[in-house]
Structures are given as C-alpha cells and as structure tokens.
Design an enzyme around this catalytic site. Structure first.
Site, PDB file in Angstrom:
ATOM      1  N   ARG A 198       0.867  -1.272  -0.122  1.00  0.00           N
ATOM      2  CA  ARG A 198      -0.002  -0.073   0.143  1.00  0.00           C
ATOM      3  C   ARG A 198       0.775   1.346   0.079  1.00  0.00           C
ATOM      4  O   ARG A 198       0.458   2.283  -0.638  1.00  0.00           O
ATOM      5  CB  ARG A 198      -0.914   0.131   1.318  1.00  0.00           C
ATOM      6  CG  ARG A 198      -2.087  -1.135   1.181  1.00  0.00           C
ATOM      7  CD  ARG A 198      -2.961  -1.081   2.411  1.00  0.00           C
ATOM      8  NE  ARG A 198      -2.640  -1.373   3.540  1.00  0.00           N
ATOM      9  CZ  ARG A 198      -2.715  -2.367   4.220  1.00  0.00           C
ATOM     10  NH1 ARG A 198      -3.334  -3.585   3.694  1.00  0.00           N
ATOM     11  NH2 ARG A 198      -2.252  -2.570   5.463  1.00  0.00           N
ATOM     12  N   ASP A 240     -16.041  -3.524  -2.839  1.00  0.00           N
ATOM     13  CA  ASP A 240     -16.053  -4.651  -2.001  1.00  0.00           C
ATOM     14  C   ASP A 240     -17.769  -5.283  -1.786  1.00  0.00           C
ATOM     15  O   ASP A 240     -18.729  -4.662  -2.180  1.00  0.00           O
ATOM     16  CB  ASP A 240     -15.673  -4.448  -0.601  1.00  0.00           C
ATOM     17  CG  ASP A 240     -15.003  -5.375   0.047  1.00  0.00           C
ATOM     18  OD1 ASP A 240     -13.827  -5.806   0.007  1.00  0.00           O
ATOM     19  OD2 ASP A 240     -15.582  -6.513   0.690  1.00  0.00           O
ATOM     20  N   ASN A 297     -20.203  -7.587  -6.256  1.00  0.00           N
ATOM     21  CA  ASN A 297     -19.373  -8.389  -6.774  1.00  0.00           C
ATOM     22  C   ASN A 297     -18.383  -8.052  -7.678  1.00  0.00           C
ATOM     23  O   ASN A 297     -18.891  -7.507  -8.514  1.00  0.00           O
ATOM     24  CB  ASN A 297     -20.270  -9.831  -7.185  1.00  0.00           C
ATOM     25  CG  ASN A 297     -19.401 -10.805  -7.822  1.00  0.00           C
ATOM     26  OD1 ASN A 297     -18.168 -10.657  -8.331  1.00  0.00           O
ATOM     27  ND2 ASN A 297     -19.984 -12.020  -7.550  1.00  0.00           N
ATOM     28  N   ALA A 298     -17.164  -8.165  -7.406  1.00  0.00           N
ATOM     29  CA  ALA A 298     -16.252  -7.572  -8.364  1.00  0.00           C
ATOM     30  C   ALA A 298     -16.323  -7.910  -9.831  1.00  0.00           C
ATOM     31  O   ALA A 298     -16.000  -7.036 -10.446  1.00  0.00           O
ATOM     32  CB  ALA A 298     -14.694  -7.921  -7.776  1.00  0.00           C
ATOM     33  N   ASP A 310      -7.049  -7.116  -5.108  1.00  0.00           N
ATOM     34  CA  ASP A 310      -6.481  -7.673  -3.964  1.00  0.00           C
ATOM     35  C   ASP A 310      -7.647  -8.944  -3.252  1.00  0.00           C
ATOM     36  O   ASP A 310      -8.207  -8.561  -2.292  1.00  0.00           O
ATOM     37  CB  ASP A 310      -6.109  -6.569  -2.718  1.00  0.00           C
ATOM     38  CG  ASP A 310      -5.328  -7.339  -1.590  1.00  0.00           C
ATOM     39  OD1 ASP A 310      -5.039  -8.698  -1.697  1.00  0.00           O
ATOM     40  OD2 ASP A 310      -5.585  -6.687  -0.458  1.00  0.00           O
ATOM     41  N   CYS A 346      -3.326 -14.301  -2.759  1.00  0.00           N
ATOM     42  CA  CYS A 346      -2.641 -14.480  -1.544  1.00  0.00           C
ATOM     43  C   CYS A 346      -2.927 -16.119  -1.149  1.00  0.00           C
ATOM     44  O   CYS A 346      -3.084 -16.589  -0.203  1.00  0.00           O
ATOM     45  CB  CYS A 346      -3.328 -13.693  -0.106  1.00  0.00           C
ATOM     46  SG  CYS A 346      -5.294 -13.893  -0.566  1.00  0.00           S
TER      47      CYS A 346
HETATM   48  N1  SAH Z   1      -7.340  -4.774   0.178  1.00  0.00           N
HETATM   49  C1  SAH Z   1      -7.818  -5.122   1.371  1.00  0.00           C
HETATM   50  C2  SAH Z   1      -7.747  -6.612   1.850  1.00  0.00           C
HETATM   51  C3  SAH Z   1      -8.896  -7.187   0.922  1.00  0.00           C
HETATM   52  S1  SAH Z   1      -9.366  -9.001   1.553  1.00  0.00           S
HETATM   53  C4  SAH Z   1      -6.615  -4.438   2.328  1.00  0.00           C
HETATM   54  O1  SAH Z   1      -5.392  -4.244   1.888  1.00  0.00           O
HETATM   55  O2  SAH Z   1      -6.794  -4.341   3.551  1.00  0.00           O
HETATM   56  C5  SAH Z   1     -10.411  -9.275   0.276  1.00  0.00           C
HETATM   57  C6  SAH Z   1     -11.966  -8.609   0.477  1.00  0.00           C
HETATM   58  O3  SAH Z   1     -12.381  -8.981  -0.970  1.00  0.00           O
HETATM   59  C7  SAH Z   1     -12.652  -8.784   1.575  1.00  0.00           C
HETATM   60  O4  SAH Z   1     -12.869  -7.532   2.119  1.00  0.00           O
HETATM   61  C8  SAH Z   1     -13.916  -9.384   1.090  1.00  0.00           C
HETATM   62  O5  SAH Z   1     -15.116  -8.950   1.723  1.00  0.00           O
HETATM   63  C9  SAH Z   1     -14.125  -9.158  -0.124  1.00  0.00           C
HETATM   64  N2  SAH Z   1     -14.560  -9.932  -1.383  1.00  0.00           N
HETATM   65  C10 SAH Z   1     -14.565 -11.450  -1.189  1.00  0.00           C
HETATM   66  N3  SAH Z   1     -15.225 -11.775  -2.445  1.00  0.00           N
HETATM   67  C11 SAH Z   1     -15.550 -10.845  -3.383  1.00  0.00           C
HETATM   68  C12 SAH Z   1     -16.307 -10.341  -4.541  1.00  0.00           C
HETATM   69  N4  SAH Z   1     -16.567 -11.423  -5.139  1.00  0.00           N
HETATM   70  N5  SAH Z   1     -16.525  -9.396  -4.873  1.00  0.00           N
HETATM   71  C13 SAH Z   1     -16.161  -8.388  -3.995  1.00  0.00           C
HETATM   72  N6  SAH Z   1     -15.567  -8.127  -2.879  1.00  0.00           N
HETATM   73  C14 SAH Z   1     -15.203  -9.598  -2.457  1.00  0.00           C
END
Ligand code: SAH
Length: 395
Positions: A215, A251, A277-278, A298, A338
């Site tokens: 970050r 998110d 949903n991403a 991420d 990850c």
């Molecule tokens: N980037 C963040 C950590 C992300 S963890 C940091 O640096 O702190 C992964 C995130 O993805 C979680 O908040 C979870 O709610 C979200 N997530 C999981 N599946 C998802 C999807 N299909 N669409 C959008 N968000 C999702």
C-alpha cells in the site's frame, strides 16, 4: 502386576515414517498424520524421531491432520524454553520498527515463518491480537503473553480465536482478553493515513498487515481515476486518494465499505464506495466504457486447496483480464494473489495469459510479496503466500 502382562506405557516421543523424516530433514516443519507411526495420546511438545534418530521438537496433536509442527531441529532439554526463545527472536526482529512507530501496525509473529507453529500476533498501535491454531501451544499462551509484555510496549492482548481451522485441532472458538483492557477499535497509522481496526469484529486479526508495504509503495502514483477492488475497509483506496482525483473502492461487504467511508472521513479524504461482486462490477464498467489510470486487485484466496486450483486460476485470470481492459494505455495494474497454491510462477503465467487475451502488453515495474514482518521459509510454500505485481499496461 500379574506375571506375563506387560505394563502399557504411553510413548513420550513421536515416531514418523521415512517419508515424514525426509520432510523434517528438508526443513519442512509439518508431518501429516498419515506419516506418523506412533505418538502420545495427548497434544503437547514432544521430540520427533525418524528411523535414524532425533529429527526435531514439535507441537504434536494426534487429533490434527497436521500432527507434527516442528519448531526446533536440535536437541533441547527444555522444549518450552526453546519455543519461547523463538518468540524472543521474533519480537527482537520487530522491536525497532514498533518503537520507531508505536502507532503503526506490524505482524509480530508469523506462525511457521517464525518457527512458532500456527501462532499469529498482530500489533495495532499498542494493542495485540493473537490467533493460535495449535492445541499443543494452547497451555503456553500465558507465557507467550508474559514474554510479549516484557519485551514490547503493549497495552492489551486479545485472543481472537474464532477461526474455523481451530476445530480441526479439536479446539473451541473464543474471543477473550488475555491482558489489559481491550478497546473495541483503534486507529493505526500507515504512512500518511490512519485506518481503524475493529479488534473484536474485523476480518482476520482486524486488518491485512501483509499488504502494508505494498500500500505504501503506491505513494507517488497519481492521476484522474483509480479503483481499489476487493478493498475491505479501503486500505489501498486511502493511499490512492492522496494522488488521484477520484477513487472508487469496491467490495462485497457493506460493513467493510461503511468503515472505508469512516476511514476516509477521518483522514479528510473522499472515496466512492460500491458494494458489488467484483466480477460483476468490472464487467459493468467495461460495458459503460469507463477507463482508469490505476487499478488495485487484492482478491481473497480463490484457491483454498489444491483441488480448487484450476477454478481459481480461471477466476484470477478473469479479474485481471477485466482490469487490464479497463486501464488506459500507460495505466498501472497493482495485482495480488494470497493463495499459496497459486505459486509465483503460476501467478505470472495468469497475468501473461490475461494480457495476451486482452491483446495488450504488461511491463513489470516490480515483483513484490508480503511485507518483511511476514517472513518466508524457503521450501515451505505455505509461508510464501502473497504475490504482488506492479505492472504497466501498454498497447
Ligand atoms: N485490500 C484489502 C484486503 C482485501 S481482503 C486490504 O489491503 O486491507 C479481500 C476482500 O474481498 C474482503 O474485504 C472481502 O469482503 C472481499 N470480497 C470477497 N469476495 C468478493 C467478491 N466476489 N467481490 C467483491 N469483494 C469480495
């Protein structure tokens, strides 16, 4: 004892097969139950023997699939002391950073990466969250806390033992303070921004410290529009908002996004948050013809097990492909995985395939991984889980 009957004495050591032995000799700390020949009935710290003698000292749990988790490969007559020595070393490695930035966030103990089986300690501005996933270590937690508060300026310690993997060890789920008075939340400094960690109710230990340095690395990038996908509480977005005119955090968790807005307000920054949903969101953006200067991806671990790998590979490829298409020429893709099952070579293969399908070039600006306070043991892929690539999109 009646003559002819042998007294049964429980073994005080663990014996593993030659396959188990070769793992320990190669310094992989785990031996699976199927490679154990014999061991005590109770979980605890025990010496592990192979066909040729002593191999290691380990956290032993006959009820766990990962029955042996080694923490020392040389003889000792005080296993507890050896384990606490590993803790001392882990704390010594972080001490200077904590003292230089007591309001920051650092991982103090990274489980196997610090030879402390299944034990995680995260430091958030003077408050420590502990997660432990080894039945053998459980009785030692009071001594862990004692050592911690002797060595570092710590106001409270919370055991956040609510992770489901504990049930695989036969351990119960519980969240309870181990020391001091635990606040509900705390502000953590990360470079120029602060974010709030909900100690009691956040995901994992409350935040994702493994991405801290990635970050911070995005400092200095700037432009019109940036996107932080899988944003959680807006961690990357807060940094992007220093340099980009408009930043959108995406998110699927409304709760996480509400906290992203709180974080933005606290820092005097502006964020747009989208609960979606991403995959769906990226598809829509493409349809709408929107373009971005920088996109962070991420995602959560799509491959939780080796069986998932094929499906996960396709999912990683899809999000990256969509992001590559949304970036303007010269735009930056900051993308992570990850899942330790998706190895580093596979990760770059995914990215290369996604770029090829988009008919665009990706120029690698930097290959990165988890922060220094999440040490990797070479040859132990489970400890090297985070890949992070900084790439430039070229037509
Ligand atoms: N980037 C963040 C950590 C992300 S963890 C940091 O640096 O702190 C992964 C995130 O993805 C979680 O908040 C979870 O709610 C979200 N997530 C999981 N599946 C998802 C999807 N299909 N669409 C959008 N968000 C999702």
């Amino acid at each position: 004892m009646p003559p002819g009957l042998l007294a049964y004495t429980a073994p005080v050591k663990v014996r593993v097969s030659s396959r188990g032995a070769s793992r320990l000799l190669a310094r992989h700390p785990w031996v699976y139950r199927s490679d154990v020949l014999e061991g005590p009935e109770q979980a605890g710290l025990y010496p592990v023997y192979g066909p040729k003698g002593l191999l290691a000292w380990a956290a032993w749990n006959p009820a766990s699939e990962i029955a042996v988790r080694a923490f020392r490969y040389r003889p000792t007559d005080d296993a507890e002391r050896s384990l606490l020595d590993n803790l001392e070393r882990a704390l010594a490695l972080r001490k200077a950073s904590v003292e230089a930035e007591p309001g920051g966030g650092f991982r103090l103990v990274h489980a196997e990466g610090d030879s402390l089986p299944a034990l995680v300690l995260d430091y958030y501005a003077g408050h420590v969250v502990l997660q432990s996933g080894s039945a053998a270590l459980e009785p030692l937690l009071p001594r862990v806390v004692e050592t911690l508060i002797e060595r570092l300026p710590v106001q409270s310690v919370l055991a956040k033992n609510d992770q489901r993997t504990r049930t695989l060890e036969g351990l119960g789920l519980e969240v309870k303070p181990l020391f001091g008075s635990v606040p509900e939340g705390v502000w953590v400094q990360e470079g120029p921004v602060q974010y709030r960690v909900d100690l009691l109710s956040g995901q994992k230990t409350g935040a994702f410290l493994d991405q801290r340095e990635n970050r911070l690395r995005l400092r200095g990038f700037g432009g019109e529009r940036a996107l932080d996908v899988f944003s959680y509480h807006g961690s990357f977005a807060l940094h992007l908002a220093q340099g980009f005119r408009s930043v959108t955090a995406v998110d699927s968790s409304a709760d996480a996004l509400a906290r992203a807005q709180d974080n933005a307000r606290h820092n005097g920054l502006e964020l747009t948050t989208v609960e979606a949903n991403a995959f769906e969101f990226l598809r829509q953006e493409e349809k709408a013809g929107h373009k971005y200067d920088l996109i962070v991806l991420d995602p959560p671990a799509f491959a939780k097990s080796k069986r998932d790998l094929e499906r996960a590979y396709a999912a990683y490829k899809e999000v990256n492909l969509r992001a590559i298409k949304l970036l303007r020429e010269g735009g930056i893709l900051a993308t992570a995985s990850c899942s330790h099952h998706l190895t580093e070579p596979l990760f770059y293969e995914v990215l290369a395939e996604a770029a090829a399908d988009a008919h665009r070039s990706l120029r690698v600006l930097e290959r990165r991984g988890q922060g220094w306070d999440h040490p990797v043991l070479l040859g132990v892929p489970e400890t090297h889980y985070l890949k992070f690539a900084l790439l430039e999109v070229r037509d």
